[in-house]
Scaffold this motif. Structure first.
Motif, PDB file in Angstrom:
ATOM      1  N   ARG A 158       0.823  -1.210   0.000  1.00 50.05           N
ATOM      2  CA  ARG A 158       0.000   0.000   0.000  1.00 50.05           C
ATOM      3  C   ARG A 158       0.855   1.258   0.000  1.00 50.05           C
ATOM      4  N   HIS A 159       2.005   1.196   0.637  1.00 50.53           N
ATOM      5  CA  HIS A 159       2.915   2.342   0.664  1.00 50.53           C
ATOM      6  C   HIS A 159       3.867   2.348  -0.533  1.00 50.53           C
ATOM      7  N   GLN A 160       3.717   1.374  -1.430  1.00 51.94           N
ATOM      8  CA  GLN A 160       4.539   1.265  -2.634  1.00 51.94           C
ATOM      9  C   GLN A 160       6.032   1.208  -2.301  1.00 51.94           C
ATOM     10  N   ILE A 161       6.366   0.472  -1.269  1.00 49.57           N
ATOM     11  CA  ILE A 161       7.765   0.289  -0.870  1.00 49.57           C
ATOM     12  C   ILE A 161       8.338  -0.895  -1.646  1.00 49.57           C
ATOM     13  N   VAL A 162       9.454  -0.679  -2.296  1.00 52.83           N
ATOM     14  CA  VAL A 162      10.098  -1.712  -3.110  1.00 52.83           C
ATOM     15  C   VAL A 162      10.661  -2.799  -2.201  1.00 52.83           C
ATOM     16  N   VAL A 163      10.381  -4.045  -2.532  1.00 46.35           N
ATOM     17  CA  VAL A 163      10.889  -5.187  -1.773  1.00 46.35           C
ATOM     18  C   VAL A 163      11.769  -6.035  -2.681  1.00 46.35           C
ATOM     19  N   HIS A 164      13.004  -6.267  -2.244  1.00 45.23           N
ATOM     20  CA  HIS A 164      13.926  -7.172  -2.932  1.00 45.23           C
ATOM     21  C   HIS A 164      13.902  -8.494  -2.174  1.00 45.23           C
ATOM     22  N   ALA A 165      13.547  -9.562  -2.854  1.00 46.65           N
ATOM     23  CA  ALA A 165      13.404 -10.862  -2.196  1.00 46.65           C
ATOM     24  C   ALA A 165      14.403 -11.854  -2.786  1.00 46.65           C
ATOM     25  N   HIS A 166      15.137 -12.499  -1.908  1.00 45.94           N
ATOM     26  CA  HIS A 166      15.996 -13.611  -2.299  1.00 45.94           C
ATOM     27  C   HIS A 166      15.488 -14.839  -1.563  1.00 45.94           C
ATOM     28  N   ALA A 167      15.053 -15.832  -2.299  1.00 48.01           N
ATOM     29  CA  ALA A 167      14.522 -17.044  -1.665  1.00 48.01           C
ATOM     30  C   ALA A 167      15.687 -17.900  -1.175  1.00 48.01           C
ATOM     31  N   ALA A 168      15.925 -17.884   0.122  1.00 48.92           N
ATOM     32  CA  ALA A 168      17.050 -18.626   0.695  1.00 48.92           C
ATOM     33  C   ALA A 168      16.860 -20.122   0.509  1.00 48.92           C
ATOM     34  N   ARG A 169      17.955 -20.799   0.240  1.00 46.62           N
ATOM     35  CA  ARG A 169      17.934 -22.253   0.117  1.00 46.62           C
ATOM     36  C   ARG A 169      18.577 -22.846   1.358  1.00 46.62           C
ATOM     37  N   ARG A 170      17.987 -23.890   1.855  1.00 46.81           N
ATOM     38  CA  ARG A 170      18.444 -24.521   3.091  1.00 46.81           C
ATOM     39  C   ARG A 170      19.928 -24.885   3.002  1.00 46.81           C
ATOM     40  N   GLY A 171      20.680 -24.427   4.017  1.00 41.75           N
ATOM     41  CA  GLY A 171      22.096 -24.754   4.085  1.00 41.75           C
ATOM     42  C   GLY A 171      22.976 -23.959   3.153  1.00 41.75           C
ATOM     43  N   ARG A 172      22.427 -22.913   2.503  1.00 45.55           N
ATOM     44  CA  ARG A 172      23.223 -22.120   1.568  1.00 45.55           C
ATOM     45  C   ARG A 172      23.116 -20.624   1.890  1.00 45.55           C
ATOM     46  N   PRO A 173      23.644 -20.217   3.048  1.00 41.33           N
ATOM     47  CA  PRO A 173      23.541 -18.808   3.429  1.00 41.33           C
ATOM     48  C   PRO A 173      24.348 -17.878   2.547  1.00 41.33           C
ATOM     49  N   LEU A 174      25.387 -18.399   1.880  1.00 36.92           N
ATOM     50  CA  LEU A 174      26.209 -17.518   1.049  1.00 36.92           C
ATOM     51  C   LEU A 174      25.406 -16.934  -0.107  1.00 36.92           C
ATOM     52  N   GLY A 175      24.384 -17.634  -0.546  1.00 35.26           N
ATOM     53  CA  GLY A 175      23.534 -17.084  -1.597  1.00 35.26           C
ATOM     54  C   GLY A 175      22.843 -15.814  -1.150  1.00 35.26           C
ATOM     55  N   VAL A 176      22.372 -15.800   0.110  1.00 33.26           N
ATOM     56  CA  VAL A 176      21.750 -14.588   0.653  1.00 33.26           C
ATOM     57  C   VAL A 176      22.770 -13.471   0.741  1.00 33.26           C
ATOM     58  N   VAL A 177      23.964 -13.781   1.237  1.00 29.48           N
ATOM     59  CA  VAL A 177      25.005 -12.756   1.385  1.00 29.48           C
ATOM     60  C   VAL A 177      25.370 -12.170   0.028  1.00 29.48           C
ATOM     61  N   ARG A 178      25.556 -13.019  -0.980  1.00 30.61           N
ATOM     62  CA  ARG A 178      25.912 -12.511  -2.313  1.00 30.61           C
ATOM     63  C   ARG A 178      24.819 -11.626  -2.885  1.00 30.61           C
ATOM     64  N   SER A 179      23.561 -12.046  -2.733  1.00 29.35           N
ATOM     65  CA  SER A 179      22.451 -11.247  -3.257  1.00 29.35           C
ATOM     66  C   SER A 179      22.366  -9.894  -2.560  1.00 29.35           C
ATOM     67  N   LEU A 180      22.525  -9.895  -1.234  1.00 28.33           N
ATOM     68  CA  LEU A 180      22.473  -8.645  -0.482  1.00 28.33           C
ATOM     69  C   LEU A 180      23.665  -7.765  -0.807  1.00 28.33           C
ATOM     70  N   ALA A 181      24.849  -8.354  -0.939  1.00 28.26           N
ATOM     71  CA  ALA A 181      26.038  -7.575  -1.287  1.00 28.26           C
ATOM     72  C   ALA A 181      25.874  -6.901  -2.639  1.00 28.26           C
ATOM     73  N   SER A 182      25.320  -7.623  -3.598  1.00 29.96           N
ATOM     74  CA  SER A 182      25.090  -7.042  -4.921  1.00 29.96           C
ATOM     75  C   SER A 182      24.128  -5.862  -4.845  1.00 29.96           C
ATOM     76  N   LEU A 183      23.069  -6.014  -4.056  1.00 27.91           N
ATOM     77  CA  LEU A 183      22.098  -4.927  -3.909  1.00 27.91           C
ATOM     78  C   LEU A 183      22.738  -3.712  -3.242  1.00 27.91           C
ATOM     79  N   LEU A 184      23.512  -3.937  -2.193  1.00 31.21           N
ATOM     80  CA  LEU A 184      24.178  -2.821  -1.517  1.00 31.21           C
ATOM     81  C   LEU A 184      25.172  -2.123  -2.448  1.00 31.21           C
TER      82      LEU A 184
END
Length: 374
Positions: free
Chosen positions: A51-77
């Motif tokens: 409703r507030h039109q706030i952009v959401v970046h979603a990375h679907a984490a995979r079990r046992g693979r936290p580095l995927g989340v870190v890489r996705s967040l690092a790229s966004l930052l």
């Protein structure tokens, strides 16, 4: 100011609620706000962001693979040109602190949302706090946690306490007043697990019933802890209720509730018996509703409740003390109920408004950005 807010998901938890409040509040103040989550399937609060039109970046984490989340967040930052990033909760803080190495120009605030009493492993807890070297500021949502963090030498000069925020327009007094003591209705709120201390509440009510031949009604709103330890604890609570039918008759499990303002209006007081807390949304919302609170004498509860002024405190490990707190509440006359309700709302208006919380974060962000430019 362009801000990225980082959390695990938009499920029904207290930290998630507070981060959504922060996102919407910053957006109202004219800042550009985006969010990053890694369990997007939990979307209880997502409609409000839409409703507030706030952009959401979603990375679907995979079990046992936290580095995927870190890489996705690092790229966004790295590509998002954010002035400030803020993360809530332990795992999200770790991801943000590591990912921030790819975007050193972005200021980073990490927030601890519970108490050090919740630390399950000393070495793991120390590791998490050592990673705070990589953050510019650490925010705690309670004074007791902030004071504890400042005892760590590497954190002494970069810890701030910012209380949770409550929508004071949504939570309005007056709360209900019982026509007589025997009509007393109490509400409990929170995920049902060991830290919520329900076994001692049931024992206290059984003691109360034996002494007074009646028992207050208690309804509990919240989901059950689905961990192995949580399931075992819930089974123990159910068994103790079965052993005390006089308590069970007045006890109702409400499950997860979404309309807290309406729910609170149906009760006379909140009971919050936790063994430890950060800053509980349920207590803040009850105070905003002009409702007395029965709370464990732990963490920031003494500041919030102030025994004998906005409710009563008790030792959560002692059922007799819980029973005595209920007796003190049941013994209030009409003038006492009125005074407690007025004191509760006044405190919430002065200390717990959502705009006060948002303004505190905004001021912290602005100081950090100014320091970087100096």
């Amino acid at each position: 100011m362009k801000v990225l807010l980082i959390i695990d998901h938009f499920g029904s938890g207290g930290a998630q609620r507070q981060m959504v409040e922060l996102a919407c509040g910053l957006e109202r103040r004219g800042h550009r706000v985006e969010m990053f989550v890694y369990f997007p399937q939990y979307d209880f609060f997502r409609p409000r962001l839409d409703r507030h039109q706030i952009v959401v970046h979603a990375h679907a984490a995979r079990r046992g693979r936290p580095l995927g989340v870190v890489r996705s967040l690092a790229s966004l930052l790295r590509t998002g040109a954010f002035d400030v990033a803020t993360s809530y909760l332990g795992t999200a803080n770790i991801y943000a602190e590591i990912a921030r190495l790819a975007a050193r120009n972005t200021r980073l605030v990490v927030s601890e949302r519970t108490s050090f009493h919740d630390d399950r492993s000393g070495p793991a807890a120390l590791g998490r706090r050592l990673l705070h070297h990589l953050a510019d500021q650490v925010v705690a949502n309670s004074e007791t946690q902030a004071a504890w963090l400042r005892q760590r030498p590497w954190l002494r000069n970069k810890v701030t306490c910012i209380y949770n925020g409550v929508d004071l327009d949504a939570f309005q007094p007056p709360a209900a007043v019982p026509a007589r003591a025997g009509d007393l209705r109490l509400l409990g709120v929170g995920r049902i697990g060991p830290e919520k201390n329900l076994l001692n509440v049931v024992a206290a009510l059984a003691d109360f019933s034996a002494r007074h031949c009646w028992v207050p009604r208690i309804d509990w709103a919240g989901s059950r802890d689905d961990s192995r330890a949580g399931r075992r604890y819930c089974a123990r609570v159910d068994a103790l209720l079965e052993a005390h039918p006089e308590v069970k008759r007045g006890w109702t499990w409400l499950g997860l509730q979404s309309d807290m303002p309406s729910l609170l209006r149906g009760y006379h007081a909140l009971i919050h018996p936790s063994l430890y807390e950060g800053l509980p949304n349920a207590v803040c919302e009850a105070l905003a509703s002009g409702m007395p609170v029965l709370a464990s004498d732990v963490c920031d509860h003494p500041f919030l409740v102030e025994d004998g002024r906005r409710g009563f405190l008790f030792d959560p490990s002692n059922p007799a003390e819980i029973r005595r707190a209920i007796e003190r509440l049941a013994g209030l006359d009409a003038a006492g109920w009125s005074a407690f309700g007025r004191n509760a709302r006044d405190y919430a208006s002065s200390h717990l408004g959502v705009e006060k919380m948002v303004a505190a974060y905004e001021a912290l962000f602005e100081r950090m950005i100014a320091a970087r430019r100096a």
